[in-house]
Design an enzyme around this catalytic site. Structure first.
Site, mmCIF file in Angstrom:
data_model
loop_
_atom_site.group_PDB
_atom_site.id
_atom_site.type_symbol
_atom_site.label_atom_id
_atom_site.label_comp_id
_atom_site.label_asym_id
_atom_site.label_seq_id
_atom_site.Cartn_x
_atom_site.Cartn_y
_atom_site.Cartn_z
ATOM 1 N N LYS A 115 38.110 -7.905 13.413
ATOM 2 C CA LYS A 115 38.147 -6.559 12.814
ATOM 3 C C LYS A 115 39.252 -6.586 11.758
ATOM 4 C CE LYS A 115 39.988 -2.914 12.661
ATOM 5 N NZ LYS A 115 40.581 -2.358 11.401
ATOM 6 N N CYS A 155 55.727 -9.518 6.727
ATOM 7 C CA CYS A 155 56.386 -9.360 8.028
ATOM 8 C C CYS A 155 57.703 -10.131 8.095
ATOM 9 C CB CYS A 155 55.455 -9.826 9.131
ATOM 10 S SG CYS A 155 54.894 -11.517 8.899
ATOM 11 N N GLY A 213 50.780 -2.616 18.256
ATOM 12 C CA GLY A 213 50.828 -3.701 19.243
ATOM 13 C C GLY A 213 50.952 -3.158 20.658
ATOM 14 N N GLY A 269 49.871 -6.996 13.315
ATOM 15 C CA GLY A 269 50.035 -5.656 12.767
ATOM 16 C C GLY A 269 51.377 -5.086 13.191
ATOM 17 N N SER A 270 51.440 -3.766 13.224
ATOM 18 C CA SER A 270 52.728 -3.124 13.498
ATOM 19 C C SER A 270 53.075 -3.181 14.988
ATOM 20 C CB SER A 270 52.667 -1.664 13.047
ATOM 21 O OG SER A 270 51.640 -1.007 13.753
ATOM 22 N N THR A 271 54.351 -3.073 15.265
ATOM 23 C CA THR A 271 54.825 -3.070 16.653
ATOM 24 C C THR A 271 54.252 -1.865 17.402
ATOM 25 O OG1 THR A 271 56.778 -4.322 16.069
ATOM 26 C CG2 THR A 271 56.941 -2.972 18.055
ATOM 27 N N GLU A 272 54.164 -0.743 16.690
ATOM 28 C CA GLU A 272 53.643 0.487 17.299
ATOM 29 C C GLU A 272 52.196 0.277 17.791
ATOM 30 O OE1 GLU A 272 53.529 3.254 14.136
ATOM 31 O OE2 GLU A 272 52.852 4.911 15.399
HETATM 32 P P1 NAD Z 1 48.756 -1.645 11.637
HETATM 33 O O1 NAD Z 1 49.331 -1.943 12.962
HETATM 34 O O2 NAD Z 1 48.703 -0.242 11.176
HETATM 35 O O3 NAD Z 1 47.238 -2.178 11.567
HETATM 36 C C1 NAD Z 1 46.908 -3.505 11.859
HETATM 37 C C2 NAD Z 1 45.474 -3.566 12.310
HETATM 38 O O4 NAD Z 1 45.356 -2.836 13.521
HETATM 39 C C3 NAD Z 1 44.470 -2.952 11.336
HETATM 40 O O5 NAD Z 1 43.289 -3.718 11.337
HETATM 41 C C4 NAD Z 1 44.209 -1.586 11.951
HETATM 42 O O6 NAD Z 1 42.931 -1.065 11.629
HETATM 43 C C5 NAD Z 1 44.296 -1.906 13.437
HETATM 44 N N1 NAD Z 1 44.592 -0.760 14.303
HETATM 45 C C6 NAD Z 1 45.265 0.373 13.992
HETATM 46 N N2 NAD Z 1 45.300 1.208 15.078
HETATM 47 C C7 NAD Z 1 44.662 0.557 16.078
HETATM 48 C C8 NAD Z 1 44.371 0.878 17.437
HETATM 49 N N3 NAD Z 1 44.739 2.040 17.973
HETATM 50 N N4 NAD Z 1 43.709 -0.025 18.184
HETATM 51 C C9 NAD Z 1 43.324 -1.215 17.653
HETATM 52 N N5 NAD Z 1 43.545 -1.566 16.377
HETATM 53 C C10 NAD Z 1 44.217 -0.689 15.603
HETATM 54 O O7 NAD Z 1 49.513 -2.583 10.611
HETATM 55 P P2 NAD Z 1 49.327 -2.667 9.041
HETATM 56 O O8 NAD Z 1 49.917 -1.464 8.426
HETATM 57 O O9 NAD Z 1 47.894 -3.019 8.734
HETATM 58 O O10 NAD Z 1 50.186 -3.979 8.719
HETATM 59 C C11 NAD Z 1 51.562 -3.943 8.589
HETATM 60 C C12 NAD Z 1 52.240 -4.417 9.854
HETATM 61 O O11 NAD Z 1 51.780 -5.712 10.213
HETATM 62 C C13 NAD Z 1 53.746 -4.574 9.655
HETATM 63 O O12 NAD Z 1 54.415 -4.053 10.760
HETATM 64 C C14 NAD Z 1 53.937 -6.083 9.581
HETATM 65 O O13 NAD Z 1 55.221 -6.532 9.923
HETATM 66 C C15 NAD Z 1 52.883 -6.567 10.512
HETATM 67 N N6 NAD Z 1 52.543 -7.965 10.243
HETATM 68 C C16 NAD Z 1 53.015 -8.938 11.093
HETATM 69 C C17 NAD Z 1 52.746 -10.292 10.838
HETATM 70 C C18 NAD Z 1 53.263 -11.383 11.741
HETATM 71 O O14 NAD Z 1 52.815 -12.530 11.618
HETATM 72 N N7 NAD Z 1 54.191 -11.100 12.637
HETATM 73 C C19 NAD Z 1 51.980 -10.647 9.717
HETATM 74 C C20 NAD Z 1 51.529 -9.633 8.873
HETATM 75 C C21 NAD Z 1 51.805 -8.296 9.154
#
Ligand code: NAD
Length: 500
Positions: free
Chosen positions: A196, A305, A254, A249-252
């Site tokens: 996704k 990130c 996660g 994605g974000s910690t929140e």
């Molecule tokens: P995000 O957490 O908002 O979204 C990431 C993904 O999760 C998207 O595909 C989104 O549609 C999905 N998502 C959102 N809500 C969800 C839910 N309730 N259930 C399941 N999936 C859901 O993050 P973002 O804004 O797309 O990306 C930025 C974040 O990603 C930053 O915090 C960044 O540090 C992190 N990031 C980390 C790494 C790493 O390797 N550690 C790499 C790239 C980005």
């Protein structure tokens, strides 16, 4: 300001104009609901593609296809055949690098030079690295004595098996490498996938899924469902037919993934946010530090990130380093990635730009001093200037929280302060990356040991390589990607004991 950047190629325009659905069992399909969402070019704010918005129904169909594919022809691929497929994916990415590069620029706002390097070099090299692994995934013979059997009366060994159906959820920053990081270990280990991608930038992941099919990956092994996180993402994280979730994605979010995955106790790996420190000691080579620290913070417009966003610099060289970084920031040419002369592209969305501006304002209210940047240039798209804040403290909002934008927060330290600098470096909830800049390797090694992060580099920041494990400590994640360690979460171990 008039945009005079060259337009996309015919191939890219044809791709953008297609109907974009979900890839389920080898066929692109629209959503059951008929709903779609628009994908924007962040450099203009204009709509560049319309994509089907999937939800629970599409996720369920994709998970069933992935489960069936796990038992199908894919299960009879030899390790050498999986290697050949991965190698072929690399070749096809290289063949299509121009298309992928233009899509990546239009979809996520990367500058052309960076997008070109990623599509023509980084992604093919990564697939080739993982192409080497299928033939090297080995179990072990174990000197066990099941129920007291003597040597020669039994044989005990371990089998490494694919973990099963993987659900992967990826973010919008650098979307092609994000999809690559999930697809390569799936193919190397013989798992199957439902991906996704981020709704803000899904295009290159779709093209990569097509490339996998062309490379000989059987139907149903790589499935892709588009849609929002709240709908498609949440349905995937909660689906009982998924064995493992690989989330970036974000910690929140996660945290939400972990809760959803608890329903059937899926295995979970998380690559989350960061707030990485860079420590510049008094003896550091400024010719290396100044461009290195500017790149570490402003690369991908800070939407990265592992970005080095907190700079701790010795007071004797503080002014020189700050002025050097600020001059680089002021000289960066801001503009659309499609213009090859642009150094610095847009942020992903209007919302992200407001967020970044809000953090800069909060820092100034809390006492930080603005050295450069801090504004959105007057032009279409979601641009924000590379920004440097000095006189910052650990308790300030832009220092303690992940901004995910081009904002460098600088603090200084004096002689004999290394213990407190190490504590400051570890003062956030994150632990993803960090760097130390000095000519004294003994001192560097002491700091390397003290920084609580999954990756620490010396005289370079974020030294990413396909062979080097990468991932987060603390609230930056669970598990590692890249390298041999990146395969582990996609494998399970079966202990086998035989007697006769
Ligand atoms: P995000 O957490 O908002 O979204 C990431 C993904 O999760 C998207 O595909 C989104 O549609 C999905 N998502 C959102 N809500 C969800 C839910 N309730 N259930 C399941 N999936 C859901 O993050 P973002 O804004 O797309 O990306 C930025 C974040 O990603 C930053 O915090 C960044 O540090 C992190 N990031 C980390 C790494 C790493 O390797 N550690 C790499 C790239 C980005």
């Amino acid at each position: 300001m008039t945009d005079t950047s060259p337009g996309p190629s015919r191939t890219t325009l044809d791709f953008l104009g297609r109907e974009h659905g979900h890839l389920i069992n080898g066929r692109w399909r629209p959503s059951v609901s008929g709903e779609t969402f628009d994908v924007q070019d962040p450099a203009t704010g204009g709509c560049i593609a319309r994509v089907a918005a999937g939800g629970a129904a599409e996720i369920d169909a994709a998970v069933r296809a992935a489960r069936a594919a796990l038992e199908g022809p894919w299960s009879r691929f030899t390790a050498a055949q999986r290697s050949a497929v991965l190698w072929k994916v690399a070749d096809l990415v290289q063949r299509d690098h121009q298309l992928l590069c233009e899509l990546e620029i239009l979809d996520s706002g990367l500058p052309a030079s960076l997008a070109g390097y990623i599509c023509a070099t980084v992604v093919p090299e990564f697939f080739r690295y993982y192409a080497g692994w299928p033939t090297k995934i080995e179990g072990a013979t174990v000197p066990a004595s099941p129920q007291g059997k003597l040597p020669g009366e039994s044989l005990s060994f371990t089998l490494r098996e694919p973990i099963g159906v993987v659900g992967a959820i990826t973010p919008w920053n650098s979307p092609l490498p994000m999809a690559m990081l999930k697809i390569a270990p799936v193919l190397a280990t013989g798992c199957t996938l439902v991906l996704k991608p981020a709704e803000l930038a899904p295009l290159t992941a779709m093209r990569l899924a097509e490339i996998c099919a062309e490379a000989g990956v059987p139907d149903g092994v790589i499935n892709l469902v588009n849609g929002t996180g709240e709908s498609a993402g949440a349905a995937l994280a909660a689906h009982p037919g998924v064995d493992k979730i690989a989330f970036t994605g974000s910690t929140e979010v996660g945290r939400l993934i972990v809760r959803a995955a608890a329903s059937n106790l899926k295995k979970v790996t998380l690559e989350l946010g960061g707030k990485s420190p860079m420590m510049v000691l008094a003896d550091a080579d400024l010719e290396q530090v100044i461009p290195g620290a500017a790149r570490a913070c402003f690369f991908l417009q800070g939407q990265n990130c592992m970005a080095g966003t907190r700079l701790f610099v010795h007071e004797r060289i503080h002014d020189k380093v700050v002025e050097g970084i600020a001059s680089i920031a002021r000289a960066m040419k801001i503009g659309p990635g499609m213009d090859p002369s642009s150094d610095f592209g847009p942020l992903i969305s209007a919302r992200q730009r407001e967020r970044v501006a809000g953090y800069v304002e909060a820092g100034r209210r809390e006492g930080a001093e603005l050295v450069c940047g801090g504004r959105s240039p007057a032009r279409p798209g979601y641009f924000f200037e590379p920004t440097v804040l000095i006189r910052t403290r650990n308790d300030m909002t832009p220092v303690s929280q992940e901004i995910f934008g081009p904002v460098l927060c600088v603090q200084s330290f004096g002689d004999g302060d290394l213990d407190s600098v190490a504590r400051d470096a570890n003062s956030t909830v994150y632990g993803l990356s960090g760097s130390v800049w000095t000519r004294d390797l003994g001192c560097a090694m002491q700091m390397v040991r003290r920084i609580d992060a999954g990756q620490v580099s010396v005289n370079i920041h974020a030294a990413i390589d396909p062979a080097m494990p990468f991932g987060g400590n603390k609230q930056s994640g669970w598990g590692r990607e890249f390298g041999k360690e990146g395969l582990e979460p996609y494998l399970k171990t079966k202990g086998v004991s035989m007697t006769w």
